[in-house]
Structures are given as structure tokens and as C-alpha cells.
Design a protein around this motif. Structure first.
Motif, PDB file in Angstrom:
ATOM      1  N   UNK A 109      -9.049  24.132  11.731  1.00 25.02           N
ATOM      2  CA  UNK A 109      -9.082  25.556  11.424  1.00 25.02           C
ATOM      3  C   UNK A 109      -7.883  26.303  11.995  1.00 25.02           C
ATOM      4  N   UNK A 110      -7.245  25.769  13.009  1.00 30.90           N
ATOM      5  CA  UNK A 110      -6.151  26.488  13.678  1.00 30.90           C
ATOM      6  C   UNK A 110      -5.056  26.946  12.718  1.00 30.90           C
ATOM      7  N   UNK A 111      -4.502  26.078  11.845  1.00 37.17           N
ATOM      8  CA  UNK A 111      -3.448  26.562  10.949  1.00 37.17           C
ATOM      9  C   UNK A 111      -3.961  27.476   9.846  1.00 37.17           C
ATOM     10  N   UNK A 112      -5.272  27.477   9.628  1.00 36.10           N
ATOM     11  CA  UNK A 112      -5.835  28.307   8.573  1.00 36.10           C
ATOM     12  C   UNK A 112      -6.084  29.742   9.043  1.00 36.10           C
ATOM     13  N   UNK A 113      -6.291  29.928  10.330  1.00 35.27           N
ATOM     14  CA  UNK A 113      -6.660  31.246  10.832  1.00 35.27           C
ATOM     15  C   UNK A 113      -5.598  32.320  10.602  1.00 35.27           C
ATOM     16  N   UNK A 114      -4.299  32.033  10.757  1.00 39.87           N
ATOM     17  CA  UNK A 114      -3.315  33.077  10.431  1.00 39.87           C
ATOM     18  C   UNK A 114      -3.367  33.477   8.959  1.00 39.87           C
ATOM     19  N   UNK A 148     -17.727  21.227   8.696  1.00 42.30           N
ATOM     20  CA  UNK A 148     -16.443  21.880   8.963  1.00 42.30           C
ATOM     21  C   UNK A 148     -16.100  22.849   7.830  1.00 42.30           C
ATOM     22  N   UNK A 149     -16.321  22.395   6.601  1.00 41.89           N
ATOM     23  CA  UNK A 149     -16.040  23.245   5.445  1.00 41.89           C
ATOM     24  C   UNK A 149     -16.875  24.511   5.497  1.00 41.89           C
ATOM     25  N   UNK A 150     -18.171  24.375   5.777  1.00 42.10           N
ATOM     26  CA  UNK A 150     -19.045  25.541   5.820  1.00 42.10           C
ATOM     27  C   UNK A 150     -18.616  26.519   6.912  1.00 42.10           C
ATOM     28  N   UNK A 151     -18.229  26.003   8.067  1.00 39.59           N
ATOM     29  CA  UNK A 151     -17.759  26.888   9.143  1.00 39.59           C
ATOM     30  C   UNK A 151     -16.513  27.657   8.708  1.00 39.59           C
ATOM     31  N   UNK A 152     -15.608  26.956   8.013  1.00 35.82           N
ATOM     32  CA  UNK A 152     -14.385  27.621   7.547  1.00 35.82           C
ATOM     33  C   UNK A 152     -14.702  28.679   6.503  1.00 35.82           C
ATOM     34  N   UNK A 153     -15.650  28.388   5.618  1.00 31.87           N
ATOM     35  CA  UNK A 153     -16.050  29.366   4.602  1.00 31.87           C
ATOM     36  C   UNK A 153     -16.589  30.629   5.270  1.00 31.87           C
ATOM     37  N   UNK A 154     -17.359  30.470   6.339  1.00 36.51           N
ATOM     38  CA  UNK A 154     -17.882  31.634   7.059  1.00 36.51           C
ATOM     39  C   UNK A 154     -16.748  32.472   7.636  1.00 36.51           C
ATOM     40  N   UNK A 155     -15.711  31.824   8.122  1.00 33.19           N
ATOM     41  CA  UNK A 155     -14.568  32.569   8.671  1.00 33.19           C
ATOM     42  C   UNK A 155     -13.814  33.307   7.569  1.00 33.19           C
TER      43      UNK A 155
END
Length: 423
Positions: A16-21, A70-77
Motif C-alpha cells: 500500500x505504501x506506493x499507492x497512498x500518495x 489486502x485488496x479489500x483493505x486498499x479498496x477501503x482506503x
């Protein structure tokens, strides 16, 4: 600390780190885009460039190899800043899931690689009510010259406005359900950006019409062969978006209370930020969001366990349909997700309503847009009514009824698609 902030495994943190920006950048104008109903085509491209489309593609297929949790957590973000954009991915990752957990031949690998490169998949499952009461009237018939011809009309076609491909549920000449991957750029496909819901306005969830569209054999699959945990997938994707909406409502509610210059004459303090009653409202909203987040996170383990067992069986050539361990995991994950649905839905709908109690009439101003959180949550929650899931859970606990034995009494054919057909 929200459950989402409890340290996950190192793998998720790494992913998730590179996706957050990118997510932060998406959020900069998300409210304005939703208010003006502008499609998030450019923002979708940013996620593709960041590699998000390859998250569920196995590493040996050239993908990221993220777990489904992991995918679901990223979708929530993503949903925390833009629930519309998060929703666009629901059908895309479902199709990837299906092909990855199918035979995994060269054709599947090539197709999944293309999807990971940014050819987004939309959905064409549900239809508007018709006179016969049948769920599916779209047809798939054999073309004498090879392949199939798809004809019909769909609604709730989430993501189709953005899509290069659309998965279409149809009934073949034998009365069996099939899923066809249709080229959205085919001239016989007409995509309408005509979603009429009061929430999720820019998800492309409106109509698509198919008129004798040709689809080759390799892009038509029996519905019965799809991955068996699809209902858990579709529902949990909804939970991820709802959790993101709840977090956003809390964030925006706190900001709006801090911005209040004066309190009500019946209040206990001149400064709203020091009024214990208003602070209690924010605390209540925070608790509701925490409950939703906790139920969401707690349900993910059972889904991962189910996916792992299914993948193990496919890898060894065993028949998943005859495996008692997988059957038990499917039942457990179904019930777990159904229970989470009640907690997540009730909590987020409550949070997005109660938050207004901490604000004055200015909290309803369009410039703040706080109402969008309730509208989006209410729209998402209406897709798969939790009242039915509560009954099924109760029947399982009291009478031992398995949720896997359900049959949809209104369906035209074969198994229920209730968890897979909504927008």
C-alpha cells in the motif's frame, strides 16, 4: 485507533505504501468531481499506472500477488477519498479472480496480463424488472460461423462507462447461465451513463444494450464454473467501500465541528469545540465507524482461508466441489461476511446520519457536502438487503441450514446470483 490502523502484516504495508500518495492525490478534488458529476477517468488511470490493476494477478503471472484481504483493505482506503472510484473496480477484480482461479491456461494468463495493464472490466449482470419476473433475459446463442451472439439489455452495470471489457450474464440455448466477456468498443454495444440513484453517481452503473454482439468461444464461460466464493467477494467489496465512507464522514464531521464559530443558544459552551454534548456526538460517530471497521477486518481472515484452500485444490488438480474442507470454509466465510454486513451497514448508516447532530444548519450546506456520505452509503446498502442475510444467519444457527444450499425462488435458472448481480 481504528482496526484499519492496527499494524497489518508487512506485506500489506509494503504493497500500500506506493499507492497512498496516489490515493491522496485522488482525494484532492474528489468532492468537486462528485458534486459536478465528472467521471474519474484520469484518476482511474493513476491507479492503473501505480499497478493497482495487477494486485490480484499472481506474481508468476507478472502481477503483485496481493491477498484478497489486502485488496479489500486498499479498496477501503480508496473509498475514504472517493467511494465512486473504488466501486468501479468491483467487477474488474471479480473477473480477474475468476480467471486466476480457473484452469490458468495460456489464454487466461494473456487476458489477465492485459487487464493488469489497464483494460478495465465493467459488469453486465442485473437487469431491470420485466413482465415475466425473470432475472436474466439476455441471451447467448451459438453463431453458425463460430463463437456466440449476445443480445439483451443490462442495468446496474457498474464500471461500464470506464470499461474496455464488460462481463455479461446470459442464458444459453440450453437454458444454462453463461458469462461472456464482451468488447465494450464493439459497435453493437451501447453504454449509457444513465444511473439514476441518488448516490454513487459517477460509477457508470446505468444501462448497457447488446445487439447480436459477437463473442469468441474463449471468452464465454459457464457460470457454474466460476470461483465458489464470489458472493463473499462481492459483499465484502461493498463493506470495504462502506467502511471508507464511514471514515470519511468522521473526518469531515470533525473538520466541520472545528470550523464552527459559535454554538447554539441551548448549548453548554460558547465554543462548539468545547461543548461536551457535541463532543459526545463525535465520539458516537467514531464508535460506529470503529465497529464497522472491526467487523470488516474480522471477516477477512475467513475469506483468505477459503481462497487459500480453493487455490491449493486447483494447484493439485483436485476437484474443489468435492472437498469437505472447502465446503466448510465456504459456509463459515459466508456466515461471517453476512454477520459483518449487518454491523457494517447499520454502523455506517448511523454514523453518516448522527454526524449532523454535532453541527448547526450550516452542516447541511452543499459547500460542505456532508450529505454525500449518507447518500452513497444508503445506495450501496440497498444493493443486497441485509434483512435477508439476517434471516439466513438465524436459520443457520437455529436450524443448521447451510447458506450454500439456498436457491433463489425468483431466478430463471440454476444457482442464486444474489451476491453477484447488483451494481
Amino acid at each position: 485507533m481504528c482496526p484499519s490502523e492496527i499494524p497489518a502484516d508487512d506485506r500489506y504495508d509494503e504493497l500500500i505504501a506506493p499507492l497512498r500518495p496516489v490515493i491522496e492525490r485522488i482525494g484532492l478534488d474528489a468532492f468537486e468531481r462528485e458534486r459536478d458529476e465528472r467521471l474519474a477517468t484520469e484518476q482511474l488511470g493513476w491507479l492503473v499506472e501505480a499497478g493497482f490493476a495487477r494486485w490480484r494477478t499472481p506474481e508468476d503471472w507478472g502481477g503483485v500477488g496481493a491477498r484478497l484481504s489486502d485488496l479489500f483493505r486498499a479498496v477501503a482506503e480508496i473509498a475514504e477519498v472517493d467511494p465512486n472510484l473504488a466501486h468501479v473496480w468491483r467487477n474488474h477484480f471479480s473477473f480477474v479472480e475468476d480467471r486466476v482461479h480457473a484452469d490458468g491456461g495460456a489464454a487466461d494468463r494473456d487476458l489477465v496480463a492485459r487487464l493488469g495493464g489497464g483494460e478495465v472490466v465493467g459488469g453486465g449482470w442485473s437487469e431491470t424488472p420485466n413482465a415475466t419476473g425473470e432475472r436474466i433475459t439476455t441471451t447467448a446463442r451459438r453463431d453458425p460461423d463460430g463463437g456466440w451472439r449476445i443480445s439483451g439489455a443490462k442495468f446496474y452495470s457498474t464500471g461500464s462507462v470506464y470499461a474496455r471489457w464488460i462481463t455479461v450474464m446470459a442464458i444459453d440455448e440450453a437454458g444454462e447461465q453463461v458469462v461472456a466477456l464482451v468488447d465494450a468498443e464493439d459497435p453493437d454495444v451501447v453504454v449509457g451513463d444513465d444511473w439514476d440513484g441518488f448516490g454513487q453517481r459517477i460509477t457508470g452503473s446505468g444501462s448497457v444494450r447488446y445487439t447480436d454482439v459477437h463473442v469468441p468461444d474463449e471468452r464465454v464461460h459457464p457460470f457454474a464454473t466460476r470461483y465458489p466464493y464470489q458472493e463473499q467477494y462481492y459483499q465484502t467489496f461493498m463493506h470495504a467501500i462502506l467502511v471508507g465512507i464511514g471514515r470519511a464522514a468522521l473526518r469531515d464531521g470533525v473538520a466541520a465541528l472545528r470550523a464552527r464559530a459559535r454554538g447554539h443558544h441551548n448549548g453548554t459552551e460558547a465554543r462548539p469545540t468545547h461543548d461536551p454534548e457535541l463532543l459526545g456526538v463525535v465520539g458516537t460517530v467514531a464508535a460506529r465507524v470503529y465497529a464497522a471497521d472491526a467487523a470488516f477486518v474480522a471477516s477477512l481472515r475467513s475469506i483468505d482461508d477459503t481462497v487459500d484452500r480453493h487455490a491449493e485444490l486447483r494447484a493439485t488438480g483436485a476437484d474443489p466441489a468435492g472437498d469437505e474442507t472447502l465446503t466448510g470454509l465456504l459456509e463459515r466465510s459466508w456466515i461471517t461476511v453476512a454477520q459483518a454486513q449487518t454491523v457494517v451497514t447499520d454502523s455506517v448508516l448511523d454514523a453518516t446520519t448522527v454526524v449532523f447532530d454535532a453541527l448547526g444548519s450550516s452542516g447541511t450546506f452543499r459547500a460542505i457536502g456532508l450529505d454525500r456520505h449518507w447518500r452513497n452509503a444508503r445506495t450501496l446498502s440497498s444493493h443486497n438487503p441485509r434483512v435477508h442475510k439476517r434471516r439466513i444467519v438465524g436459520d443457520h444457527l437455529v436450524n443448521g441450514a447451510s447458506p450454500l444450499d439456498r436457491r433463489d425462488p425468483t431466478a430463471a435458472a440454476a444457482p442464486s446470483t444474489a451476491g453477484a448481480t447488483s451494481a
